[in-house]
Scaffold this motif. Structure first.
Motif, PDB file in Angstrom:
ATOM      1  N   UNK A 159       8.326   7.057 -19.386  1.00 46.43           N
ATOM      2  CA  UNK A 159       7.250   6.078 -19.317  1.00 46.43           C
ATOM      3  C   UNK A 159       6.495   6.258 -18.007  1.00 46.43           C
ATOM      4  N   UNK A 160       5.195   6.028 -18.049  1.00 52.73           N
ATOM      5  CA  UNK A 160       4.354   6.091 -16.852  1.00 52.73           C
ATOM      6  C   UNK A 160       3.985   4.667 -16.442  1.00 52.73           C
ATOM      7  N   UNK A 176       0.825  -1.212   0.000  1.00 55.37           N
ATOM      8  CA  UNK A 176       0.000   0.000   0.000  1.00 55.37           C
ATOM      9  C   UNK A 176       0.857   1.259   0.000  1.00 55.37           C
ATOM     10  N   UNK A 177       2.079   1.150   0.533  1.00 53.97           N
ATOM     11  CA  UNK A 177       3.011   2.280   0.487  1.00 53.97           C
ATOM     12  C   UNK A 177       3.511   2.518  -0.933  1.00 53.97           C
ATOM     13  N   UNK A 178       3.712   1.444  -1.688  1.00 50.25           N
ATOM     14  CA  UNK A 178       4.148   1.565  -3.082  1.00 50.25           C
ATOM     15  C   UNK A 178       3.026   2.040  -4.003  1.00 50.25           C
ATOM     16  N   UNK A 179       1.800   1.812  -3.591  1.00 51.52           N
ATOM     17  CA  UNK A 179       0.643   2.092  -4.445  1.00 51.52           C
ATOM     18  C   UNK A 179       0.654   3.534  -4.937  1.00 51.52           C
ATOM     19  N   UNK A 180       0.475   3.687  -6.253  1.00 51.60           N
ATOM     20  CA  UNK A 180       0.435   5.022  -6.824  1.00 51.60           C
ATOM     21  C   UNK A 180       0.936   5.030  -8.256  1.00 51.60           C
ATOM     22  N   UNK A 181       0.949   6.208  -8.853  1.00 49.76           N
ATOM     23  CA  UNK A 181       1.387   6.374 -10.231  1.00 49.76           C
ATOM     24  C   UNK A 181       2.771   7.013 -10.256  1.00 49.76           C
ATOM     25  N   UNK A 182       3.615   6.492 -11.143  1.00 54.43           N
ATOM     26  CA  UNK A 182       4.993   6.963 -11.238  1.00 54.43           C
ATOM     27  C   UNK A 182       5.331   7.317 -12.680  1.00 54.43           C
ATOM     28  N   UNK A 183       6.410   8.065 -12.838  1.00 56.08           N
ATOM     29  CA  UNK A 183       6.959   8.324 -14.166  1.00 56.08           C
ATOM     30  C   UNK A 183       8.467   8.265 -14.071  1.00 56.08           C
ATOM     31  N   UNK A 205       9.792   7.162 -30.985  1.00 51.21           N
ATOM     32  CA  UNK A 205       9.018   7.413 -29.776  1.00 51.21           C
ATOM     33  C   UNK A 205       8.111   8.621 -29.943  1.00 51.21           C
ATOM     34  N   UNK A 206       6.814   8.413 -29.643  1.00 49.37           N
ATOM     35  CA  UNK A 206       5.815   9.476 -29.814  1.00 49.37           C
ATOM     36  C   UNK A 206       5.323  10.048 -28.484  1.00 49.37           C
ATOM     37  N   UNK A 207       5.827   9.507 -27.368  1.00 51.85           N
ATOM     38  CA  UNK A 207       5.375   9.953 -26.052  1.00 51.85           C
ATOM     39  C   UNK A 207       6.197  11.102 -25.500  1.00 51.85           C
ATOM     40  N   UNK A 208       6.107  11.286 -24.188  1.00 55.30           N
ATOM     41  CA  UNK A 208       6.832  12.369 -23.527  1.00 55.30           C
ATOM     42  C   UNK A 208       8.331  12.107 -23.529  1.00 55.30           C
TER      43      UNK A 208
END
Length: 245
Positions: A98-99, A58-65, A86-89
Motif C-alpha cells: 500500500x502507498x 515536516x520531517x515525516x512529510x513524504x510518500x511511503x510504501x 487484491x489488484x495492486x502491487x
C-alpha cells in the motif's frame, strides 16, 4: 460592670481569632504559590512547542510504501481470501503493498491511497447493503495525526514522544433497497508509535486501521467489535521505505 467586662473579653477573643485566621490564610497562599512552580502540568512540554511540531511533521512529510496485512472475518469466522482479490502491487511472496502520504505541518494527515473498502462487504450482515458496498471503488482514507509526550510526567527535558493517529470516517452514497442512503464507515486507528526525538529521522511506525461501525442515514446498523465474530482491520507494517522525501 460584669456585663461590660464580659463584652471586653469577648472583643479581645474575637480580635485574636481574626489575627490567627489571617495568618493561616497567608500561610496557605504561600504554600499554594510555591506548589504551582513544582506542578509538572505547568511545564511546557517539548512536544507542545510549535517549532518542534513543525520540525517533526515536516520531517515525516513524504510518500511511503509498505506491506499491509488485512485481517477480515465474517460472523461465521470465515476469513476473506484477500490475496485473490487484491489488484495492486505485491511483494515477491504475494503480500500486498500500500502507498500512503504524510502531510507536513500545514496538513497533519496521513492519507492511505486506494484502500479497497469494497472488502467491507465481507463482514456486513445486511445482504442488500453488502451487495452495494461490494461494487464500491477504492478510496483514499485520510487520518489526522499529532504528537505527544510518551512519559507519564511531562517535563521540558523529555524527548520521548509518540505519534497519535485519530479516528477517520469515510462517507459514501449508495442506492439499494429502492432508496438512496448515506453510508458512513467509521474507522478507528489505535496505533501510537513511540520514538526518541534525539534519534533522527523518525519513522511513522505501524499504522492499524480498524472498522469500528457502519452507519446508515445517521443510524448505527452494525458495530464491528470482534466479540460478535466480525473483524476488519488493515495493519500497515512499521518498516517503511520512503519513495520520496
Amino acid at each position: 460592670m460584669s456585663i461590660i467586662i464580659l463584652s471586653r473579653r469577648y472583643i479581645r477573643k474575637t480580635i485574636a481569632m481574626k489575627k490567627i485566621s489571617m495568618v493561616i490564610v497567608a500561610i496557605s497562599a504561600m504554600i499554594s504559590l510555591s506548589g504551582c512552580h513544582e506542578d509538572p502540568t505547568y511545564v511546557d512540554s517539548y512536544f507542545q512547542r510549535q517549532s518542534v511540531i513543525e520540525e517533526l511533521s515536516n520531517e515525516l512529510k513524504g510518500q511511503y510504501s509498505s506491506i499491509f496485512i488485512p485481517v477480515i472475518y465474517n460472523a461465521s469466522q470465515e476469513q476473506m481470501d484477500y490475496k485473490s482479490l487484491w489488484k495492486g502491487e505485491v511483494t515477491e511472496n504475494g503480500q500486498p503493498i500500500i502507498h500512503y502520504t504524510f502531510g507536513g505541518y500545514e496538513n497533519q494527515t496521513v492519507t492511505l491511497q486506494q484502500v479497497p473498502i469494497s472488502w467491507i462487504s465481507f463482514v456486513i450482515k445486511d445482504t442488500k447493503l453488502a451487495e452495494a458496498v461490494k461494487l464500491l471503488p477504492d478510496y483514499d482514507i485520510s487520518i489526522p495525526y499529532s504528537f505527544a509526550s510518551s512519559d507519564e510526567e511531562t517535563g521540558e527535558a523529555s524527548k520521548m514522544g509518540k505519534i497519535i493517529y485519530s479516528d477517520s470516517k469515510v462517507p459514501v452514497t449508495l442506492n439499494y433497497g429502492g432508496k438512496q442512503h448515506l453510508v458512513l464507515f467509521n474507522f478507528k486507528c489505535p496505533s501510537q508509535f513511540v520514538f526518541d526525538a534525539d534519534k533522527r529521522p523518525i519513522s511513522p511506525g505501524r499504522i492499524q486501521l480498524e472498522l469500528k461501525s457502519i452507519i446508515v442515514d445517521n443510524v448505527i446498523v452494525q458495530e464491528i467489535d470482534g466479540y460478535s465474530g466480525e473483524e476488519f482491520f488493515l495493519s500497515i507494517l512499521g518498516k517503511t521505505d520512503p519513495i520520496s522525501k
